[in-house]
Design an enzyme around this catalytic site. Structure first.
Site, PDB file in Angstrom:
ATOM      1  N   ASN A   4       4.793   4.630  -0.750  1.00 14.13           N
ATOM      2  CA  ASN A   4       6.057   4.767  -1.461  1.00 14.13           C
ATOM      3  C   ASN A   4       7.054   5.438  -0.523  1.00 14.13           C
ATOM      4  O   ASN A   4       7.057   6.656  -0.366  1.00 14.13           O
ATOM      5  CB  ASN A   4       5.842   5.588  -2.741  1.00 14.13           C
ATOM      6  CG  ASN A   4       7.120   5.750  -3.539  1.00 14.13           C
ATOM      7  OD1 ASN A   4       8.218   5.547  -3.007  1.00 14.13           O
ATOM      8  ND2 ASN A   4       6.991   6.116  -4.798  1.00 14.13           N
ATOM      9  N   CYS A  43      11.080   5.764  -3.487  1.00  2.86           N
ATOM     10  CA  CYS A  43      11.440   6.354  -4.785  1.00  2.86           C
ATOM     11  C   CYS A  43      12.832   6.976  -4.669  1.00  2.86           C
ATOM     12  O   CYS A  43      13.058   7.823  -3.798  1.00  2.86           O
ATOM     13  CB  CYS A  43      10.430   7.424  -5.199  1.00  2.86           C
ATOM     14  SG  CYS A  43      10.947   8.292  -6.706  1.00  2.86           S
ATOM     15  N   LYS A  96       6.355  -0.085   0.627  1.00  2.00           N
ATOM     16  CA  LYS A  96       7.346  -0.416  -0.412  1.00  2.00           C
ATOM     17  C   LYS A  96       8.697   0.169  -0.048  1.00  2.00           C
ATOM     18  O   LYS A  96       8.822   1.373   0.197  1.00  2.00           O
ATOM     19  CB  LYS A  96       6.879   0.124  -1.765  1.00  2.00           C
ATOM     20  CG  LYS A  96       7.756  -0.348  -2.943  1.00  2.00           C
ATOM     21  CD  LYS A  96       7.092  -0.016  -4.264  1.00  2.00           C
ATOM     22  CE  LYS A  96       7.915  -0.495  -5.444  1.00  2.00           C
ATOM     23  NZ  LYS A  96       7.251  -0.170  -6.724  1.00  2.00           N
ATOM     24  N   ASN A 155      11.657  -1.346  -4.500  1.00  2.00           N
ATOM     25  CA  ASN A 155      11.624  -0.286  -5.494  1.00  2.00           C
ATOM     26  C   ASN A 155      12.867  -0.420  -6.375  1.00  2.00           C
ATOM     27  O   ASN A 155      13.655  -1.351  -6.214  1.00  2.00           O
ATOM     28  CB  ASN A 155      11.597   1.080  -4.783  1.00  2.00           C
ATOM     29  CG  ASN A 155      10.940   2.167  -5.635  1.00  2.00           C
ATOM     30  OD1 ASN A 155      11.217   2.280  -6.834  1.00  2.00           O
ATOM     31  ND2 ASN A 155      10.086   2.953  -5.030  1.00  2.00           N
ATOM     32  N   THR A 156      13.056   0.523  -7.296  1.00  3.42           N
ATOM     33  CA  THR A 156      14.243   0.502  -8.158  1.00  3.42           C
ATOM     34  C   THR A 156      15.489   0.881  -7.368  1.00  3.42           C
ATOM     35  O   THR A 156      15.413   1.417  -6.263  1.00  3.42           O
ATOM     36  CB  THR A 156      14.081   1.493  -9.323  1.00  3.42           C
ATOM     37  OG1 THR A 156      13.724   2.768  -8.785  1.00  3.42           O
ATOM     38  CG2 THR A 156      13.000   1.020 -10.290  1.00  3.42           C
ATOM     39  N   GLY A 205      10.929  -6.695  -8.977  1.00  3.64           N
ATOM     40  CA  GLY A 205      12.287  -6.408  -9.450  1.00  3.64           C
ATOM     41  C   GLY A 205      12.712  -7.414 -10.500  1.00  3.64           C
ATOM     42  O   GLY A 205      13.018  -8.561 -10.170  1.00  3.64           O
ATOM     43  N   GLY A 239       7.000  -4.532 -13.740  1.00  2.00           N
ATOM     44  CA  GLY A 239       7.096  -3.162 -14.225  1.00  2.00           C
ATOM     45  C   GLY A 239       7.873  -3.103 -15.524  1.00  2.00           C
ATOM     46  O   GLY A 239       7.306  -3.002 -16.609  1.00  2.00           O
TER      47      GLY A 239
END
Lengths: 257, 307
Positions: free
Chosen positions: B124, B127, B162, B189-190, B242, B264
């Protein structure tokens, strides 16, 4: 949805430690469901629907910083809510509602809904002591037979709700038991229901963050209390190894209840 | 029925549908259930060295265009988590997601995940709502290379990296990860974002800023997949993530060059049953498009594949 800001119409003291907050909201709500409640500036917390008839509302026990702030709200102020989320109680036939402590807030909403004609509701309200018995008068006004039990014997049956239910079942026949309260009580009532072939549903409480089944905070043996529950059927509860035994702390660690 | 199987960094999956990190990946029973309900594999919640509560609430909101969260990497810590993994009953592939403050910490967490049986580790580096980790490291190309290389040296399982959709130099960062030994990039990721309540006159998320996922993220993450595929070809595998909630969404990502996808936000409100639904939709769509396998779709919409 993000939060809808609803106007508080009534703030009603129910017992020394509980306050009902009623608000104006057009979104339908059913007994058993919960809101994610946000008083701006405070933590967002899950709260059972405790009123879902003409008026909608929650009943807040003063147990922490956020609930202490909720106890200070005034009529006319705005409250952020999202939901209602989760599953609902489904009474069938002669139904006994059992509320233990603050869990009574959840089952007290059951008579607010108009059920089929063959549903006949009775209630057992249990608490540590008489002044903390919740919604006894409200349930009586709704036409229910209401029994009470207190740990200290200051009102009604003296002792545990589970023992009181055993006594009631000797002289009354019930098709369904709906329960909300401390988990040992709900676990005990599950066992009693199974032994006697009575349908059973109980509403669980866990630490919640998202409310929609993604964060895993409220999971009990792979079921999400926020999405698969909070009201679970007895058959499902039988499969949940962690029910009555473990919960998750805010970090996700498994800890004893 | 079309052949839905796929392979990412040598790991075989029965379909391209994996669970994204951060979603129901904290407890063994939930991950088992997600695979029982159709996911071909799961990525764990991002795990750090010590137990961490994450940010306060509100930490999650549904938006008209997607979802936004600022969970803040809550996790039980690696010691408790490896015990959690030992409780898993199903045998499906689990990818261990980790976050740390530096290369050494990422590497040591990755080793623990490998020992616990994870088939790959996912770093990760993206984030958007935690300090001194995630995107704060992943925005620095040098750090991405350093951390990826350290992890690749420490573990034998494939390493997935990621990345954030906000990177202005997506291709360069993906190339850096590849050259440092990563077998796959997970895109994305977001998206760092926020929500303000006009009534409360303040940000709604307790952390202020969060990460947006769901439908609004899809065109952005899809572009990232396509851009990396076009520049790097099949020299590195791509996992798309996504805004995927239908079989059609999956096909778009496959055509952009992804070999698998992660879901997700689609789980929100509908639960893990969404995996079965999307799998069925993908199967029907493949047949309707005249294709017999998922593999045939990979990279179809990328005009020019150059190394």
């Amino acid at each position: 949805m993000t939060h809808r800001m609803v106007r508080i119409s009534h703030a009603v003291r129910e017992t020394p430690s509980t306050l009902s907050i009623l608000f104006e909201d057009d979104e339908p709500a059913m007994p058993g469901q919960f809101y994610m409640v946000w008083l701006p500036g405070c933590e967002e917390v899950p709260m059972s629907v405790s009123y879902c008839g003409d008026r909608h509302g929650i009943t807040v026990a003063n147990v922490g910083d956020t609930t202490a702030m909720l106890h200070r709200v005034r009529v006319g102020e705005a409250l952020g809510i999202r939901g209602p989320y989760g599953t609902v109680y489904r009474p069938r036939g002669r139904t006994l509602l059992v509320g233990g402590g603050f869990g009574t807030a959840s089952i007290a909403a059951v008579p607010d809904h108009r059920w089929q004609d063959d549903v006949h509701l009775s209630a057992l309200v249990a608490a540590k002591t008489s002044e903390e018995l919740l919604f006894v008068e409200r349930l009586k006004r709704g036409g229910l037979d209401v029994h009470t039990a207190t740990d200290d014997g200051t009102a009604g049956f003296c002792g545990l709700a589970t023992d009181c239910v055993k006594g009631l079942l000797e002289s009354n026949a019930f098709d369904t038991i709906l329960a909300c309260g401390p988990e040992p009580m709900m676990k005990g009532l599950l066992d009693i229901s199974r032994e006697r072939g009575i349908a059973y549903q109980a509403s669980l409480e866990r630490h919640m963050k998202c409310g929609v089944g993604v964060c895993d905070s409220c999971s009990v043996s792979g079921r999400q209390v926020c999405l698969d529950g909070p009201v679970f059927d007895g058959d499902i509860l039988m499969e949940l190894d962690e029910f009555g035994r473990f919960r998750r702390d805010p970090c996700g660690r498994r800890v004893p209840l | 029925m079309a052949d839905l199987s796929t392979k990412v960094t040598g790991i075989e999956f029965k379909s391209p549908l994996l669970l994204a990190s951060g979603i129901l990946g904290e407890t063994a029973a939930s991950m088992d259930r997600v695979m029982a309900e159709g996911a071909a594999g799961v990525v764990t919640k991002s795990i750090g060295t010590d137990p961490r509560e994450g940010h306060g609430t509100p930490a999650y909101l549904d938006l008209e265009v997607g979802t936004i969260n600022a969970m803040g990497l809550p996790n039980p810590g690696i010691d408790a988590y490896v015990k959690e993994l030992a409780d898993m009953k199903g045998g499906g592939p689990v990818m261990g997601s980790v976050f740390g403050k530096d290369a050494r910490e990422y590497a040591s967490l990755a080793v623990r995940m490998e020992r616990a049986g994870c088939r790959a580790v996912e770093l990760n580096l993206s984030c958007p709502h935690a300090e001194k980790t995630g995107l704060e490291l992943g925005a620095d190309t040098g750090k991405v290379g350093e951390i990826t290389a350290a992890v690749c040296k420490a573990v034998g399982v494939p390493v997935w990296v990621k990345l954030s959709p906000t990177l202005p130099n997506m291709v360069e960062v993906a190339r850096t990860a590849r050259d440092a030994g990563a077998g796959a990039v997970v895109l994305t990721n977001t998206l760092k974002s926020m929500v303000i309540s006009v009534e409360a006159k303040m940000p709604v998320l307790a952390n202020g800023m969060g990460g947006m996922g769901g439908p609004a993220l899809k065109p952005v993450a899809l572009r990232c997949v396509w851009e990396v595929r076009r520049a790097l070809g099949d020299s590195i595998d791509i996992v798309g993530v996504g805004g995927i909630g239908t079989g059609r969404d999956v096909a778009e990502y496959l055509m952009a060059g992804a070999r698998a996808v992660q879901m997700g936000s689609a789980v929100a409100g509908s639960g893990p049953a969404v995996f079965r639904t999307v799998e069925r939709e993908l199967d029907v769509l493949l047949t309707r498009l005249g294709h017999g396998s998922v593999g045939e779709l990979v990279g179809l919409a990328v005009p020019e594949v150059v190394k």
